[in-house]
Design a protein around this motif. Structure first.
Motif, PDB file in Angstrom:
ATOM      1  N   SER A 179      18.316  -1.897 -18.104  1.00 36.87           N
ATOM      2  CA  SER A 179      17.653  -2.515 -19.245  1.00 36.87           C
ATOM      3  C   SER A 179      16.874  -3.726 -18.758  1.00 36.87           C
ATOM      4  O   SER A 179      17.253  -4.365 -17.767  1.00 36.87           O
ATOM      5  N   VAL A 180      15.798  -4.007 -19.440  1.00 38.12           N
ATOM      6  CA  VAL A 180      14.935  -5.115 -19.040  1.00 38.12           C
ATOM      7  C   VAL A 180      14.247  -5.664 -20.281  1.00 38.12           C
ATOM      8  O   VAL A 180      14.024  -4.938 -21.259  1.00 38.12           O
ATOM      9  N   GLN A 181      13.927  -6.945 -20.237  1.00 37.70           N
ATOM     10  CA  GLN A 181      13.216  -7.571 -21.346  1.00 37.70           C
ATOM     11  C   GLN A 181      11.765  -7.092 -21.365  1.00 37.70           C
ATOM     12  O   GLN A 181      11.150  -6.835 -20.314  1.00 37.70           O
ATOM     13  N   GLU A 182      11.255  -6.980 -22.558  1.00 38.86           N
ATOM     14  CA  GLU A 182       9.848  -6.609 -22.741  1.00 38.86           C
ATOM     15  C   GLU A 182       8.961  -7.550 -21.927  1.00 38.86           C
ATOM     16  O   GLU A 182       9.235  -8.754 -21.828  1.00 38.86           O
ATOM     17  N   ALA A 183       7.933  -6.980 -21.314  1.00 39.98           N
ATOM     18  CA  ALA A 183       6.936  -7.679 -20.499  1.00 39.98           C
ATOM     19  C   ALA A 183       7.398  -7.946 -19.064  1.00 39.98           C
ATOM     20  O   ALA A 183       6.594  -8.365 -18.225  1.00 39.98           O
ATOM     21  N   GLU A 184       8.654  -7.688 -18.773  1.00 38.01           N
ATOM     22  CA  GLU A 184       9.125  -7.874 -17.410  1.00 38.01           C
ATOM     23  C   GLU A 184       8.825  -6.630 -16.567  1.00 38.01           C
ATOM     24  O   GLU A 184       8.384  -5.596 -17.062  1.00 38.01           O
ATOM     25  N   THR A 185       9.108  -6.758 -15.291  1.00 38.09           N
ATOM     26  CA  THR A 185       8.911  -5.654 -14.337  1.00 38.09           C
ATOM     27  C   THR A 185      10.259  -5.057 -13.967  1.00 38.09           C
ATOM     28  O   THR A 185      11.242  -5.785 -13.798  1.00 38.09           O
ATOM     29  N   VAL A 186      10.287  -3.740 -13.862  1.00 35.91           N
ATOM     30  CA  VAL A 186      11.537  -3.053 -13.519  1.00 35.91           C
ATOM     31  C   VAL A 186      11.247  -1.990 -12.469  1.00 35.91           C
ATOM     32  O   VAL A 186      10.160  -1.383 -12.473  1.00 35.91           O
ATOM     33  N   THR A 187      12.191  -1.790 -11.578  1.00 33.07           N
ATOM     34  CA  THR A 187      12.041  -0.777 -10.524  1.00 33.07           C
ATOM     35  C   THR A 187      13.189   0.212 -10.588  1.00 33.07           C
ATOM     36  O   THR A 187      14.358  -0.181 -10.571  1.00 33.07           O
ATOM     37  N   LEU A 188      12.838   1.488 -10.648  1.00 32.86           N
ATOM     38  CA  LEU A 188      13.819   2.572 -10.672  1.00 32.86           C
ATOM     39  C   LEU A 188      13.859   3.220  -9.296  1.00 32.86           C
ATOM     40  O   LEU A 188      12.815   3.500  -8.709  1.00 32.86           O
ATOM     41  N   SER A 189      15.050   3.491  -8.811  1.00 29.10           N
ATOM     42  CA  SER A 189      15.221   3.997  -7.451  1.00 29.10           C
ATOM     43  C   SER A 189      15.388   5.514  -7.421  1.00 29.10           C
ATOM     44  O   SER A 189      15.918   6.118  -8.357  1.00 29.10           O
ATOM     45  N   CYS A 190      14.932   6.099  -6.327  1.00 30.67           N
ATOM     46  CA  CYS A 190      15.087   7.539  -6.116  1.00 30.67           C
ATOM     47  C   CYS A 190      15.094   7.804  -4.619  1.00 30.67           C
ATOM     48  O   CYS A 190      14.242   7.284  -3.889  1.00 30.67           O
ATOM     49  N   THR A 191      16.047   8.566  -4.169  1.00 30.65           N
ATOM     50  CA  THR A 191      16.034   9.039  -2.787  1.00 30.65           C
ATOM     51  C   THR A 191      16.128  10.560  -2.816  1.00 30.65           C
ATOM     52  O   THR A 191      16.602  11.153  -3.779  1.00 30.65           O
ATOM     53  N   TYR A 192      15.655  11.181  -1.768  1.00 31.25           N
ATOM     54  CA  TYR A 192      15.651  12.634  -1.724  1.00 31.25           C
ATOM     55  C   TYR A 192      15.960  13.093  -0.311  1.00 31.25           C
ATOM     56  O   TYR A 192      15.911  12.296   0.637  1.00 31.25           O
ATOM     57  N   ASP A 193      16.275  14.344  -0.202  1.00 32.42           N
ATOM     58  CA  ASP A 193      16.585  14.887   1.113  1.00 32.42           C
ATOM     59  C   ASP A 193      15.863  16.210   1.283  1.00 32.42           C
ATOM     60  O   ASP A 193      15.973  17.095   0.423  1.00 32.42           O
TER      61      ASP A 193
END
Lengths: 116, 115
Positions: free
Chosen positions: B12-26
């Motif tokens: 969750s993040v406040q409106e107008a902020e920046t957020v990063t979602l992680s993903c790794t793969y093989d």
């Protein structure tokens, strides 16, 4: 341009019955894929059709089948329904070809199947 | 077989902020595609951004950008200036090139934008 259309939106069936779901792809898209989405297993690939031929198949029992018509519309059928078949079934259509820019999938809004 | 891992079930993040979602793969393949899809309560999977593995430049689409690290097999999504409409499930997905277009999905990250 119309998107991917899936019908019906909701479906309730009794265990042991069979069901047919329909997917109309974006005009010009010849590839149609089906996915099952459940809270426990997430999104799983069922099968993919291209020019009326099944090209890929996921790890699902033979009760799950599909077909594609000459106009690229696709149907999937589940026979002898089980409670565990309750899921959101998503259809995706795509262009296909050696052109790398053709890789892309447009999904429909899915059919929510409930087996009771 | 290819696998995709999303290690953040919820964010969750406040409106107008920046957020990063992680993903790794093989994968053992060299050519492939990576995608981020968004699934709002309407259920439709919406393509957010796409990255071709042979391109070193990170893809960007307006407020959405990716950090693609091929050697590390990492593909994170950055959402800048987050908006309430960004609230949704986000899925990272993988697809091989040259005709095999099956998508392999991660388990998803539920993102909530707080007003």
């Amino acid at each position: 341009k119309a998107g991917v259309t899936q019908t019906p939106r909701y479906l309730i069936k009794t265990r042991g019955q069979q069901v047919t779901l329909s997917c109309s792809p974006i005009s010009g898209h010849r590839s149609v894929s089906w996915y099952q989405q459940t809270p426990g297993q997430g999104l799983q690939f069922l099968f993919e059709y291209f020019s009326e031929t099944q090209r890929n198949k996921g790890n699902f029992p033979g009760r799950f089948s599909g077909r594609q018509f000459s106009n690229s519309r696709s149907e999937m059928n589940v026979s002898t329904l089980e409670l565990g078949d309750s899921a959101l079934y998503l259809c995706a259509s795509s262009l296909w070809g050696r052109d790398k820019s053709s890789a892309g999938y447009t999904f429909g809004s899915g059919t929510r199947l409930t087996v009771v | 077989a290819q696998t995709v891992t999303q290690s953040q079930p919820e964010m969750s993040v406040q409106e107008a902020e920046t957020v990063t979602l992680s993903c790794t793969y093989d994968t053992s393949e060299n050519n492939y595609y990576l995608f981020w899809y968004k699934q709002p309560p309407s259920r439709q999977m919406i393509l957010v951004i796409r990255q071709e593995a042979y391109k070193q430049q990170n893809a960007t689409e307006n407020r959405f950008s990716v950090n693609f690290q091929k050697a590390a097999k990492s593909f994170s999504l950055k959402i800048s200036d987050s908006q309430l409409g960004d609230t949704a499930m986000y899925f990272c997905a993988f697809s091989l090139n040259f005709g095999n277009e099956k998508l392999t999905f991660g388990t998803g990250t539920r993102l909530t934008i707080i007003p």
